[in-house]
Write an enzyme that holds these catalytic residues in place. Structure first.
Site, PDB file in Angstrom:
ATOM      1  N   LYS A  84       5.057  13.450  -4.709  1.00  0.00           N
ATOM      2  CA  LYS A  84       6.091  13.816  -3.736  1.00  0.00           C
ATOM      3  C   LYS A  84       7.005  12.635  -3.439  1.00  0.00           C
ATOM      4  O   LYS A  84       8.230  12.801  -3.305  1.00  0.00           O
ATOM      5  CB  LYS A  84       5.449  14.308  -2.437  1.00  0.00           C
ATOM      6  CG  LYS A  84       6.472  14.717  -1.377  1.00  0.00           C
ATOM      7  CD  LYS A  84       5.799  15.187  -0.107  1.00  0.00           C
ATOM      8  CE  LYS A  84       6.825  15.687   0.901  1.00  0.00           C
ATOM      9  NZ  LYS A  84       7.755  14.628   1.339  1.00  0.00           N
ATOM     10  N   LYS A 183      -5.341  -7.244  13.973  1.00  0.00           N
ATOM     11  CA  LYS A 183      -6.628  -7.251  14.678  1.00  0.00           C
ATOM     12  C   LYS A 183      -7.106  -8.684  14.817  1.00  0.00           C
ATOM     13  O   LYS A 183      -6.838  -9.518  13.946  1.00  0.00           O
ATOM     14  CB  LYS A 183      -7.683  -6.443  13.920  1.00  0.00           C
ATOM     15  CG  LYS A 183      -8.779  -5.897  14.815  1.00  0.00           C
ATOM     16  CD  LYS A 183      -8.240  -4.738  15.670  1.00  0.00           C
ATOM     17  CE  LYS A 183      -9.337  -4.083  16.490  1.00  0.00           C
ATOM     18  NZ  LYS A 183      -8.817  -2.888  17.178  1.00  0.00           N
TER      19      LYS A 183
END
Length: 558
Positions: A84, A183
């Site tokens: 796609k 993080k």
């Protein structure tokens, strides 16, 4: 009233057992395999048919590397959406050149861009010296600032912060929060340090991040995580604003999850747990999914189990309990408790605050077995990563697994759950409530005004003027004057027309974010014939959004 995603009548949970043997026949009917776009005329079949689980997640061991585990889930989503992405490229290139471009950008998205490893000394209260180890990983700068929590744990490692940073990138993309993922972790057990020592560690860690350019309102914005909260975020904000950011009017936007007095936002503490509730709500009210599981829609009469009674577990338990579900077991690191008649979250919270543990709670019995294997409708793993593995997945009795923690399910466990028709609501969607409300707090700090302050009185007065206008019109119509036809709003409507507080706005925006993202995941799962594989659908959505940013912005110096 409950929703139906599909038009076709879907089989019950018991009936889906026959789907495995009929999978090839279903694929033939649809003329495609798993991962290919679904036929528009067969939405129900696209949802109900269980397809072959992708082998792209290479780690088939019981304890895979956490970062490799996340990369494997990424690869599975990328393999499905690649065609796609190639088709949607609007460039004057050949098919081969387009595919090379797509694969190149996917390779850019996947790795962790920066990892900072730190060591610094602190002097403890007893006069001894200790060297503290910490990390900050920035997975992606496709959007800035980067966003991700800071955890204090002896289990912190480079692999863990890289994995969690990458999850943050995809999590932000799933819920349309314009941040890259990051993080941090400090390798300590906070229970072994005094408050004074924790403040020293937090402030020094902040300075080390600032010196390396790993913190700032437009660069990298930490937030609370395991064993950190408002207190630590306040120390971080004060340290940054008093040093590196002392000329920056937006300095307090360098971190979120702060106390209200330091620029925090109402609703942030409960945001992740509330997001877990809304995430479950969106799928448990979807009658087509519940039909597959053999369950009735809604929370009423549902039982659930929570692993981890921290911030996420507590607030998830509160909201599910409030809406009619019954918590029958709670597990913590030091033990578990069980009561088939239900556990009240407020009573359990009060007991833990008083005694420091859930063990000994008088209205429940100790549970000796695995909390993850208790017979229930909904299992909420809200502790740490890799709790559901190949070894215990076959014994899990829940029909819905709601991932309140990051990465609680290994690829092999995920495969087993798919084969058993257990609905897994994935972490990168379900626990995104925290970063969503952190985004609202960050915007509040940049705007320097709380939500609703500028419009609260105007909206309230406008609503009352509207009611008075209706009342006067009715009195003129029926020839009565002087308040003889009073317009009396209901209690709920009275609360609404009084004006939206900051908490009301935050709660409403969070609920809308989770609902919209759930709709997108359901649509993608149907479009690519993924059945109950919501994790892959969520990764597909995240990859598409991140890819679009890279594709339209261009890649510098290539």
């Amino acid at each position: 009233m409950y929703r139906y995603l599909a038009k076709a009548l879907l089989p019950s949970r018991a009936g889906t057992a026959a789907l495995g043997s009929a999978a090839n026949h279903s694929a033939a009917l649809l003329g495609r395999s798993r991962g290919q776009p679904a036929a528009a005329s067969q939405p129900g079949l696209a949802l109900a048919a269980r397809r072959h689980y992708s082998e792209l997640v290479a780690d088939r061991e019981d304890d895979p590397n956490f970062f490799k585990m996340v990369e494997g889930f990424f690869d599975r989503g990328a393999s499905i959406v690649e065609d796609k992405l190639v088709k949607d490229l609007r460039t004057q290139e050949s098919e081969e050149q387009k595919r090379n471009r797509v694969r190149g950008i996917l390779r850019i998205i996947k790795p962790c861009n920066h990892v900072l490893s730190l060591c610094f000394p602190i002097r403890r209260d007893d006069g001894s010296w200790e060297v503290i180890e910490g990390y900050r990983a920035q997975h992606s700068q496709h959007r800035t600032p980067c966003k991700g929590g800071i955890r204090y744990s002896t289990d912190v490692s480079v692999d863990e912060v890289k994995a969690l940073a990458s999850l943050m990138t995809y999590k932000c993309a799933v819920v349309d929060v314009p941040f890259g993922g990051a993080k941090a972790g400090v390798k300590i057990n906070p229970k072994n340090y005094t408050e004074n020592e924790l403040e020293k560690i937090t402030r020094r860690f902040t300075m080390e991040l600032a010196k390396k350019g790993f913190i700032g309102p437009g660069v990298d914005v930490p937030a609370p995580d395991m064993n950190t909260g408002e207190r630590e975020m306040s120390w971080i904000a004060d340290t940054y604003a008093s040093t590196i950011g002392h000329y920056d009017i937006n300095a307090h936007a360098c971190v979120t999850g702060k106390p209200i007095s330091q620029g925090g936002i109402h609703g942030r503490i409960s945001a992740t747990g509330r997001g877990v509730f809304h995430g479950i709500e969106n799928f448990i009210n979807e009658a087509s999914y519940m039909s597959i599981l053999g369950m009735t829609p809604g929370f009423r009469d549902k039982t659930f189990v929570v692993q981890g009674f921290g911030n996420v577990g507590l607030h998830s338990m509160r909201y599910l309990h409030r809406f009619g579900a019954k918590c029958i077991a709670v597990g913590e690191s030091d033990g578990s408790i069980w009561n088939p008649d239900g556990i009240d979250p407020k009573e359990l919270e009060d007991f833990r605050l008083q005694h420091g543990s859930i063990l000994g709670f008088p209205k429940a019995k100790p549970y000796e077995g695995s909390i993850l294997e208790v017979d229930c409708d909904i299992l909420i793993p809200a502790a740490t990563e890799k709790q559901l593995t190949k070894s215990n997945a076959p014994r899990v009795k829940a029909k819905i697994i709601a991932e309140g923690a990051n990465g609680p399910t290994t690829p092999e466990a995920d495969r087993i759950f798919q084969e058993r028709n257990i609905l897994v609501i994935p972490d990168l969607y379900l626990n995104a409530g925290g970063v969503t409300v952190s985004y609202f707090e960050w915007l509040k700090n940049l705007n320097h005004v709380s939500y609703g302050r500028l419009t609260f009185k105007y909206e309230r007065d406008s609503n009352y003027h509207l009611l008075m206008s209706v009342q006067e019109s009715l009195e003129r119509k029926f020839g009565k004057h002087g308040g003889t036809i009073p317009i009396v709003p209901t209690a709920d409507f009275q609360d609404s027309i009084s004006g939206a507080s900051e908490k009301d706005i935050v709660h409403s925006a969070l609920a809308y974010t989770m609902e919209r993202s759930a709709r997108q995941i359901m649509h993608t799962a149907m479009k690519y014939n993924l059945g109950l594989d919501l994790r892959t659908a969520a990764y597909v959505n995240a990859i598409e959004k991140v890819f679009k940013v890279y594709s339209e912005a261009g890649v510098t110096f290539t």
